[in-house]
Design an enzyme around this catalytic site. Structure first.
Site, PDB file in Angstrom:
ATOM      1  N   HIS A 188      57.167  -7.389 -32.647  1.00 32.97           N
ATOM      2  CA  HIS A 188      57.194  -6.623 -31.992  1.00 32.97           C
ATOM      3  C   HIS A 188      58.817  -6.380 -31.365  1.00 32.97           C
ATOM      4  O   HIS A 188      58.567  -5.792 -29.725  1.00 32.97           O
ATOM      5  CB  HIS A 188      56.327  -6.854 -30.746  1.00 32.97           C
ATOM      6  CG  HIS A 188      54.839  -5.884 -31.387  1.00 32.97           C
ATOM      7  ND1 HIS A 188      54.918  -4.830 -30.014  1.00 32.97           N
ATOM      8  CD2 HIS A 188      54.649  -4.930 -31.366  1.00 32.97           C
ATOM      9  CE1 HIS A 188      54.625  -3.706 -29.936  1.00 32.97           C
ATOM     10  NE2 HIS A 188      54.106  -3.750 -30.648  1.00 32.97           N
ATOM     11  N   HIS A 288      54.883   3.186 -40.540  1.00 33.57           N
ATOM     12  CA  HIS A 288      54.352   3.117 -39.765  1.00 33.57           C
ATOM     13  C   HIS A 288      53.009   3.684 -39.365  1.00 33.57           C
ATOM     14  O   HIS A 288      53.454   5.259 -39.362  1.00 33.57           O
ATOM     15  CB  HIS A 288      55.431   2.327 -38.538  1.00 33.57           C
ATOM     16  CG  HIS A 288      54.724   2.440 -37.128  1.00 33.57           C
ATOM     17  ND1 HIS A 288      54.950   3.063 -36.081  1.00 33.57           N
ATOM     18  CD2 HIS A 288      54.326   1.032 -37.000  1.00 33.57           C
ATOM     19  CE1 HIS A 288      54.238   2.252 -35.316  1.00 33.57           C
ATOM     20  NE2 HIS A 288      54.259   1.064 -35.504  1.00 33.57           N
TER      21      HIS A 288
END
Length: 385
Positions: A188, A288
């Site tokens: 992340h 994504h």
């Protein structure tokens, strides 16, 4: 056929939908959003609509180039996400006009279905055993791959206690799902290069499918050193917004999987080009998509024509979707019927999904003001989330 109207809907849990109407009654749907900045993107969509009202919706490439090049300032998450949702809706219109799925207009499919993965947690405060149970449940539900967050906040140089915590969490999950289930570890962008190198090396024994965003995409030059510390495939790209952003990443040769977002990186038109660029560098595609049903449908149309696509993210059951989920906005939720870890490419015209407009309008009355958490280090400085 002419474009007559743009209408936007801010809907829970954290999405923005776009409806484009035409004078022939054909409508298209898109999902232009930046998570946590939905209202900002909504404004950008309506600003960009000035270029398209009264125009032929079928001239998609021309419209894309106009939206991108007509402004002196271009690119970035807001403008490219606004463009992405518009592009998706225009492709939806075009597919419906010709009564065919979008992928047929892009050259035809090279696959019938694509592998999907399920998000299982692993965030700050999540118990290792709870994450392992979620992973095992996903596998029992038919998924052959899962993704989990690997790290909490990390300083540039941090304690090895945090490294040990990551390793223990991953070990627990691996033991729960067995040796052959794919596990993606999402950093992340929370780690910085010094600790990312350590993590990448230490995770190798757990047969990881990929590590995602080991550093922020602004620091992609660090991937060279990280790649030299591990054999685990490296993935990145969800915070990159155009083929120009991906150009140097691909040229440098230290990424194995790119992850553009079809609701952030210019839509179907641009993501198809990015995927083709990556194919030329022998780099895989894993779009994504922790978003809604329109975004997922757009991704699947790209997956259908991208030979290097190998797996697709999807948000069913993800923690962001508390209270409402992506299937709630569809007339027929069976279009995303996951079987044996795969989902079929939708076969209906356009995006291949029918949006329940009545439900969209109902939920738009509720709306949302979603914001991501703001984390701090022990010394009070702001941490990456």
């Amino acid at each position: 056929m002419k474009i007559t109207k743009f209408e936007t809907f801010i809907v829970p849990p954290r999405w923005l939908f776009l409806k484009i109407e035409t004078d022939e009654g054909i409508v298209g749907w898109g999902e232009p959003v930046v998570e946590g900045r939905a209202a900002t993107v909504e404004t950008a969509v309506h600003e960009l609509s000035d270029y398209l009202i009264g125009k032929d919706p079928l001239r998609i490439e021309d419209h894309w180039q106009t939206l991108y090049r007509s402004g002196f300032y271009r690119g970035g998450p807001i403008l490219m996400s606004a463009t992405a949702g518009i592009d998706q809706a225009l492709w939806d219109i075009k597919g419906k006009f010709f009564n065919t799925p979008i992928y047929q207009l892009l050259g035809g499919a090279c696959r019938d279905s694509i592998r999907v993965y399920s998000w299982v947690g692993g965030d700050k405060g999540d118990n290792h055993d709870e994450v392992a149970r979620a992973a095992k449940l996903a596998v029992e539900s038919g998924f052959s791959a899962i993704k989990m967050n690997g790290t909490a906040e990390m300083q540039y140089i941090d304690s090895h206690d945090k490294i040990d915590t990551v390793l223990e969490r991953v070990r627990t999950v691996r033991e729960a799902v067995g040796p052959n289930v794919g596990i993606g570890i999402d950093f992340h962008g929370r780690a910085h290069k010094p600790m990312a190198k350590v993590l990448a090396k230490e995770l190798e024994p757990y047969r990881i499918m990929f590590i995602e965003e080991p550093v922020l995409s602004q620091n992609n030059e660090a991937l060279r050193e990280i790649a030299n510390h591990t054999s685990i495939p490296i993935a990145t790209g969800e915070r990159m917004f155009s083929r120009w952003d991906f150009k140097s990443l691909l040229q440098d040769g230290y990424v194995d999987i790119i992850q553009p977002d079809a609701s952030h990186a210019g839509g179907i038109t641009e993501c198809r080009k990015i995927a083709s660029m990556a194919e030329a560098y022998d780099v895989a595609l894993a779009l994504h998509c922790p978003l809604g049903p329109i975004a997922l449908a757009a991704c699947l149309q790209i997956d259908a024509v991208a030979h290097n696509a190998f797996i697709q993210e999807q948000s069913l059951g993800i923690h962001y979707n508390a209270g409402t989920d992506l299937l709630d906005y569809l007339e027929d939720p069976r279009v995303f019927n996951y079987r044996n870890g795969y989902v079929d490419i939708p076969q209906g015209p356009g995006l291949g999904v029918t949006i329940n407009e009545e439900h969209v309008r109902k939920m738009a009355q509720i709306g949302h003001r979603w914001r991501n958490p703001v984390w701090h280090h022990a010394d009070g400085s702001v941490a990456e989330w």
